[in-house]
Structures are given as structure tokens and as C-alpha cells.
Write a protein that holds these residues in place. Structure first.
Motif, PDB file in Angstrom:
ATOM      1  N   GLN A   1       0.851  -1.210   0.000  1.00  0.00           N
ATOM      2  CA  GLN A   1       0.000   0.000   0.000  1.00  0.00           C
ATOM      3  C   GLN A   1       0.877   1.246   0.000  1.00  0.00           C
ATOM      4  OE1 GLN A   1      -3.608   0.624   0.738  1.00  0.00           O
ATOM      5  NE2 GLN A   1      -4.217  -1.130   1.985  1.00  0.00           N
ATOM      6  N   GLY A   2       1.987   1.179   0.696  1.00  0.00           N
ATOM      7  CA  GLY A   2       2.895   2.330   0.771  1.00  0.00           C
ATOM      8  C   GLY A   2       3.490   2.698  -0.573  1.00  0.00           C
ATOM      9  N   VAL A   3       3.788   1.701  -1.393  1.00  0.00           N
ATOM     10  CA  VAL A   3       4.450   1.987  -2.681  1.00  0.00           C
ATOM     11  C   VAL A   3       3.474   1.862  -3.860  1.00  0.00           C
ATOM     12  CG1 VAL A   3       6.684   1.233  -1.772  1.00  0.00           C
ATOM     13  CG2 VAL A   3       5.310  -0.387  -3.092  1.00  0.00           C
ATOM     14  N   ASP A   4       2.197   1.728  -3.541  1.00  0.00           N
ATOM     15  CA  ASP A   4       1.197   1.453  -4.572  1.00  0.00           C
ATOM     16  C   ASP A   4       1.271   2.414  -5.768  1.00  0.00           C
ATOM     17  OD1 ASP A   4      -1.025   0.074  -5.599  1.00  0.00           O
ATOM     18  OD2 ASP A   4      -2.331   1.713  -4.966  1.00  0.00           O
ATOM     19  N   ALA A   5       1.386   3.717  -5.474  1.00  0.00           N
ATOM     20  CA  ALA A   5       1.305   4.704  -6.562  1.00  0.00           C
ATOM     21  C   ALA A   5       2.689   5.165  -7.027  1.00  0.00           C
ATOM     22  CB  ALA A   5       0.491   5.904  -6.094  1.00  0.00           C
ATOM     23  N   VAL A   6       3.735   4.445  -6.625  1.00  0.00           N
ATOM     24  CA  VAL A   6       5.097   4.875  -6.987  1.00  0.00           C
ATOM     25  C   VAL A   6       5.419   4.443  -8.425  1.00  0.00           C
ATOM     26  CG1 VAL A   6       7.557   4.590  -6.457  1.00  0.00           C
ATOM     27  CG2 VAL A   6       5.892   4.796  -4.592  1.00  0.00           C
ATOM     28  N   PRO A   7       5.738   5.395  -9.314  1.00  0.00           N
ATOM     29  CA  PRO A   7       6.087   4.998 -10.675  1.00  0.00           C
ATOM     30  C   PRO A   7       7.477   4.358 -10.723  1.00  0.00           C
ATOM     31  CG  PRO A   7       6.251   7.384 -10.425  1.00  0.00           C
ATOM     32  CD  PRO A   7       5.798   6.843  -9.103  1.00  0.00           C
ATOM     33  N   LEU A   8       7.667   3.513 -11.703  1.00  0.00           N
ATOM     34  CA  LEU A   8       8.923   2.777 -11.823  1.00  0.00           C
ATOM     35  C   LEU A   8      10.148   3.703 -11.838  1.00  0.00           C
ATOM     36  CD1 LEU A   8      10.114  -0.051 -12.251  1.00  0.00           C
ATOM     37  CD2 LEU A   8       9.849   0.290 -14.712  1.00  0.00           C
ATOM     38  N   ASP A   9      10.034   4.844 -12.501  1.00  0.00           N
ATOM     39  CA  ASP A   9      11.215   5.716 -12.626  1.00  0.00           C
ATOM     40  C   ASP A   9      11.581   6.434 -11.323  1.00  0.00           C
ATOM     41  OD1 ASP A   9       8.993   7.379 -12.752  1.00  0.00           O
ATOM     42  OD2 ASP A   9       9.978   8.826 -14.078  1.00  0.00           O
ATOM     43  N   LYS A  10      10.702   6.361 -10.308  1.00  0.00           N
ATOM     44  CA  LYS A  10      11.044   7.009  -9.023  1.00  0.00           C
ATOM     45  C   LYS A  10      11.332   5.977  -7.926  1.00  0.00           C
ATOM     46  CE  LYS A  10       9.041  11.549  -9.509  1.00  0.00           C
ATOM     47  NZ  LYS A  10       7.752  11.819 -10.133  1.00  0.00           N
ATOM     48  N   ALA A  11      11.099   4.720  -8.225  1.00  0.00           N
ATOM     49  CA  ALA A  11      11.143   3.703  -7.167  1.00  0.00           C
ATOM     50  C   ALA A  11      12.520   3.573  -6.508  1.00  0.00           C
ATOM     51  CB  ALA A  11      10.698   2.357  -7.723  1.00  0.00           C
ATOM     52  N   SER A  12      13.581   3.809  -7.257  1.00  0.00           N
ATOM     53  CA  SER A  12      14.911   3.616  -6.660  1.00  0.00           C
ATOM     54  C   SER A  12      15.228   4.679  -5.600  1.00  0.00           C
ATOM     55  CB  SER A  12      15.988   3.593  -7.739  1.00  0.00           C
ATOM     56  OG  SER A  12      15.986   4.810  -8.422  1.00  0.00           O
ATOM     57  N   HIS A  13      14.402   5.738  -5.534  1.00  0.00           N
ATOM     58  CA  HIS A  13      14.614   6.766  -4.499  1.00  0.00           C
ATOM     59  C   HIS A  13      13.998   6.375  -3.156  1.00  0.00           C
ATOM     60  CE1 HIS A  13      16.265   9.506  -7.433  1.00  0.00           C
ATOM     61  NE2 HIS A  13      15.239   9.251  -8.225  1.00  0.00           N
ATOM     62  N   LEU A  14      13.250   5.290  -3.162  1.00  0.00           N
ATOM     63  CA  LEU A  14      12.640   4.841  -1.903  1.00  0.00           C
ATOM     64  C   LEU A  14      13.701   4.301  -0.952  1.00  0.00           C
ATOM     65  CD1 LEU A  14       9.753   2.653  -3.383  1.00  0.00           C
ATOM     66  CD2 LEU A  14       9.384   4.642  -1.913  1.00  0.00           C
ATOM     67  N   VAL A  15      13.449   4.501   0.331  1.00  0.00           N
ATOM     68  CA  VAL A  15      14.186   3.760   1.366  1.00  0.00           C
ATOM     69  C   VAL A  15      13.106   3.088   2.207  1.00  0.00           C
ATOM     70  CG1 VAL A  15      15.705   3.930   3.386  1.00  0.00           C
ATOM     71  CG2 VAL A  15      16.077   5.447   1.419  1.00  0.00           C
ATOM     72  N   ILE A  16      13.298   1.826   2.518  1.00  0.00           N
ATOM     73  CA  ILE A  16      12.336   1.112   3.360  1.00  0.00           C
ATOM     74  C   ILE A  16      13.023   0.818   4.689  1.00  0.00           C
ATOM     75  CG2 ILE A  16      10.794  -0.906   3.529  1.00  0.00           C
ATOM     76  CD1 ILE A  16      10.258   0.744   0.963  1.00  0.00           C
TER      77      ILE A  16
ATOM     78  N   ASP B   1      16.064  -5.192 -11.033  1.00  0.00           N
ATOM     79  CA  ASP B   1      17.101  -4.153 -11.031  1.00  0.00           C
ATOM     80  C   ASP B   1      16.774  -3.033 -10.060  1.00  0.00           C
ATOM     81  OD1 ASP B   1      18.520  -5.512 -12.823  1.00  0.00           O
ATOM     82  OD2 ASP B   1      18.285  -4.086 -14.490  1.00  0.00           O
ATOM     83  N   VAL B   2      15.518  -2.590 -10.114  1.00  0.00           N
ATOM     84  CA  VAL B   2      15.094  -1.498  -9.225  1.00  0.00           C
ATOM     85  C   VAL B   2      15.144  -1.971  -7.769  1.00  0.00           C
ATOM     86  CG1 VAL B   2      13.070  -0.147  -8.523  1.00  0.00           C
ATOM     87  CG2 VAL B   2      13.743  -0.217 -10.921  1.00  0.00           C
ATOM     88  N   ALA B   3      14.653  -3.169  -7.519  1.00  0.00           N
ATOM     89  CA  ALA B   3      14.644  -3.692  -6.144  1.00  0.00           C
ATOM     90  C   ALA B   3      16.065  -3.787  -5.580  1.00  0.00           C
ATOM     91  CB  ALA B   3      13.969  -5.053  -6.101  1.00  0.00           C
ATOM     92  N   GLN B   4      17.030  -4.049  -6.456  1.00  0.00           N
ATOM     93  CA  GLN B   4      18.429  -4.139  -6.008  1.00  0.00           C
ATOM     94  C   GLN B   4      18.999  -2.763  -5.647  1.00  0.00           C
ATOM     95  OE1 GLN B   4      20.403  -6.735  -5.258  1.00  0.00           O
ATOM     96  NE2 GLN B   4      18.601  -8.001  -5.601  1.00  0.00           N
ATOM     97  N   LYS B   5      18.346  -1.703  -6.132  1.00  0.00           N
ATOM     98  CA  LYS B   5      18.856  -0.350  -5.845  1.00  0.00           C
ATOM     99  C   LYS B   5      18.246   0.243  -4.572  1.00  0.00           C
ATOM    100  CE  LYS B   5      19.831   1.002 -10.557  1.00  0.00           C
ATOM    101  NZ  LYS B   5      19.091   1.252 -11.779  1.00  0.00           N
ATOM    102  N   ILE B   6      17.096  -0.261  -4.141  1.00  0.00           N
ATOM    103  CA  ILE B   6      16.387   0.325  -3.003  1.00  0.00           C
ATOM    104  C   ILE B   6      17.086  -0.077  -1.704  1.00  0.00           C
ATOM    105  CG2 ILE B   6      14.178   0.349  -1.753  1.00  0.00           C
ATOM    106  CD1 ILE B   6      12.791  -0.122  -4.486  1.00  0.00           C
ATOM    107  N   ARG B   7      17.402   0.925  -0.873  1.00  0.00           N
ATOM    108  CA  ARG B   7      18.018   0.607   0.414  1.00  0.00           C
ATOM    109  C   ARG B   7      16.951   0.168   1.422  1.00  0.00           C
ATOM    110  NH1 ARG B   7      21.977   4.885   0.358  1.00  0.00           N
ATOM    111  NH2 ARG B   7      20.310   6.279  -0.235  1.00  0.00           N
ATOM    112  N   ILE B   8      17.204  -0.917   2.113  1.00  0.00           N
ATOM    113  CA  ILE B   8      16.270  -1.427   3.122  1.00  0.00           C
ATOM    114  C   ILE B   8      17.012  -1.502   4.459  1.00  0.00           C
ATOM    115  CG2 ILE B   8      14.544  -3.161   3.706  1.00  0.00           C
ATOM    116  CD1 ILE B   8      14.572  -4.122   0.813  1.00  0.00           C
ATOM    117  N   LEU B   9      16.482  -0.776   5.431  1.00  0.00           N
ATOM    118  CA  LEU B   9      17.141  -0.639   6.726  1.00  0.00           C
ATOM    119  C   LEU B   9      16.462  -1.520   7.767  1.00  0.00           C
ATOM    120  CD1 LEU B   9      17.225   3.299   6.830  1.00  0.00           C
ATOM    121  CD2 LEU B   9      18.729   1.734   5.557  1.00  0.00           C
ATOM    122  N   TYR B  10      17.217  -1.785   8.843  1.00  0.00           N
ATOM    123  CA  TYR B  10      16.603  -2.399  10.030  1.00  0.00           C
ATOM    124  C   TYR B  10      16.515  -1.325  11.103  1.00  0.00           C
ATOM    125  CZ  TYR B  10      15.974  -4.534  14.484  1.00  0.00           C
ATOM    126  OH  TYR B  10      15.475  -4.800  15.735  1.00  0.00           O
TER     127      TYR B  10
END
Ligand code: PEP
Length: 258
Positions: free
Chosen positions: A150-165, A202-211
Motif C-alpha cells: 500500500q505504501g508503494v502502490d502509486a510509486v512509478p517505476l522511474d522514481k522507485a529507486s529513491h525509496l528507502v524502506i 534491477d530497481v529492487a536491487q537499488k532500493i536501500r532497506i534498513l533495520y
């Protein structure tokens, strides 16, 4: 793929701007020009003007702790993206468990905020995580997936790599009972898999995911040395400039061992 690791501090509702000023001076003495780890400080809104000046020439980035999804209007007590952007916020924490549980923010509202932040060139630090009851009932993956998707539902592909989870199990926040690094790695791997399905590999590999959850200078290495964990979101231990700097140093040491 090598992702730049993050050490992010969430001050929550702590520190006046005067206290923030004292903190900044001590912290900057340690940081100098250190850029091997991305350091983000998320103070209360009232300290943003002062910190945006004090940190301007440093590598330390600023984040806000929340933001509204509308850009202006009759929303008493809320803050707009332009207002945090004005003070150099490159990041905004969205959907923190305290916002979800104390202030009843829904995943759908968090998703609207994520979309607005990205439209304003602000990277969301989207927090997801299960309660103890949900974990004990075996619902960790379904809860995390719902909050994430739900959080990333409206995120377009070209902006997704700017996400941090940020994966922050609710039972680990402020309790001194951190998740095990192995459990955190497993859920974070699951999150990356979901991101891969939603966007692409490719995009998923760019997104930083924190603990996040009871991270300390003593335990941070064991988390960030894990291949899927790209840094930490730190509450309590980030309030002390010495401890937060140690977390940055340990994060760097882990990056050399990944
Ligand atoms: C947080 O506020 O996001 C957090 C993880 O807090 P703490 O480090 O104190 O558990």
C-alpha cells in the motif's frame, strides 16, 4: 550490488533547537568530511531551520519525521512538503509505527504521503513492521506486505529507486529487545522480493532497506554486515552524538566486511 549504507537517526519528540545546536557541534567534530556511510538526522520540525544551516557544509543529510500528503490548505497542525524541502530535507520518515499506532495513520494515507514526497524530490523512509501479537500469530509477512505494497502502490517505476524502506518490528522499538540479525535479514529479503515483483529486479536491487529497533553501537555491526541489510534507523541511541557516531563507524566497518 553495492548500495551505500545508511545510518539514520530519528530523534522523535526530543531536543529543543538549542539542544540540537549543541548536538550538531559535537557530532560534526566527529564526522568531519566522512562520506563512506550516508548519515541522516531526523530532528523535530522546530530544529530544521537551525540544523539546515549548521549541517549545510557537512556530509550529514536532513530528514523530517512526517509530512502531509497535500501540498497546502486547511490542515491545522500539519506540515507540507515545500516546508520541509525549504530546510534542505532530502528524506522524510513516513509510516513510523508510532504514527500508525498512536495517531492511527492508515497504510493508504502513508501511500499518499510516499507519492507526494517523491513528487517533491524527497526520498521517503517508509517504515513497516509487525506487532508482537502479529508475529506470534505468524502474520509477519502478511502485515509487512500489506504496509509495503500500500505504501508503494502509486510509486512509478522511474522514481522507485529513491525509496528507502525501514523494517522496524514494533516490539523491538524502544524496548531494548532487538530482532536477531538473522530474523531481520529474512524479513528484509522478503521485502526485497516483494519490491522485485512490484517493480523489477534491477530497481529492487537499488532500493536501500534498513533495520530499526533497539539498534546500539554494540549490535549494529551484526545487522549491517548482513547482505540484505543496508543500514539502520536508530531512535534512542541516535540522541547521543557519541553513540550515533559509533554507529556510523561500525556501519562503515561492516561495509568493509560485506
Ligand atoms: C525508531 O524510533 O525508529 C527506533 C527504531 O527506535 P529505537 O532505536 O529507540 O528502538
Amino acid at each position: 550490488m553495492a548500495r551505500t549504507l545508511i545510518a539514520a537517526g530519528n530523534w522523535k519528540m526530543h531536543k529543543t533547537s538549542q539542544e540540537a545546536s549543541v548536538y550538531a557541534e559535537a557530532f560534526l567534530n566527529s564526522v568531519g568530511n566522512f562520506r563512506q556511510v550516508e548519515i541522516i538526522v531526523c530532528p523535530p520540525f522546530t530544529s530544521l531551520p537551525l540544523l539546515s544551516q549548521k549541517l549545510a557544509a557537512s556530509p550529514v543529510k536532513l530528514g523530517a519525521q512526517n509530512m502531509h500528503w497535500e501540498t497546502k490548505g486547511a490542515f491545522t497542525g500539519e506540515i507540507a512538503p515545500a516546508m520541509i524541502k525549504e530546510f534542505r530535507c532530502d528524506y522524510v520518515i513516513l509510516g513510523h509505527s508510532e504514527r500508525r499506532h498512536i495517531f492511527r495513520e492508515t497504510s493508504q494515507e502513508v501511500g499518499q504521503k510516499v507519492q507526494t514526497a517523491l513528487n517533491w524530490g524527497i526520498s521517503p523512509i517508509l517504515c513497516v513492521g509487525e506487532t508482537l501479537e502479529e508475529r506470534e500469530k505468524g502474520k509477519t509477512e502478511s502485515v509487512v506486505a500489506e504496509q509495503l505494497l500500500q505504501g508503494v502502490d502509486a510509486v512509478p517505476l522511474d522514481k522507485a529507486s529513491h525509496l528507502v524502506i525501514a523494517y522496524e518490528p514494533v516490539w523491538a522499538i524502544g524496548t531494548g529487545k532487538a530482532a536477531t540479525p538473522a530474523d531481520a535479514e529474512e524479513v528484509i529479503g522478503f521485502i526485497r522480493e516483494k519490491l522485485s515483483q512490484k517493480f523489477n529486479r534491477d530497481v529492487a536491487q537499488k532500493i536501500r532497506i534498513l533495520y530499526g529497533g533497539s539498534v546500539t553501537p554494540e549490535n549494529v555491526f551484526e545487522f549491517v554486515v548482513k547482505p540484505e541489510i543496508d543500514g539502520t534507523l536508530v531512535g534512542g541511541a541516535s540522541l547521543d552524538p557519541g553513540k550515533f557516531w559509533k554507529i556510523v563507524e561500525e556501519t562503515y566497518r561492516a561495509s568493509q566486511n560485506k
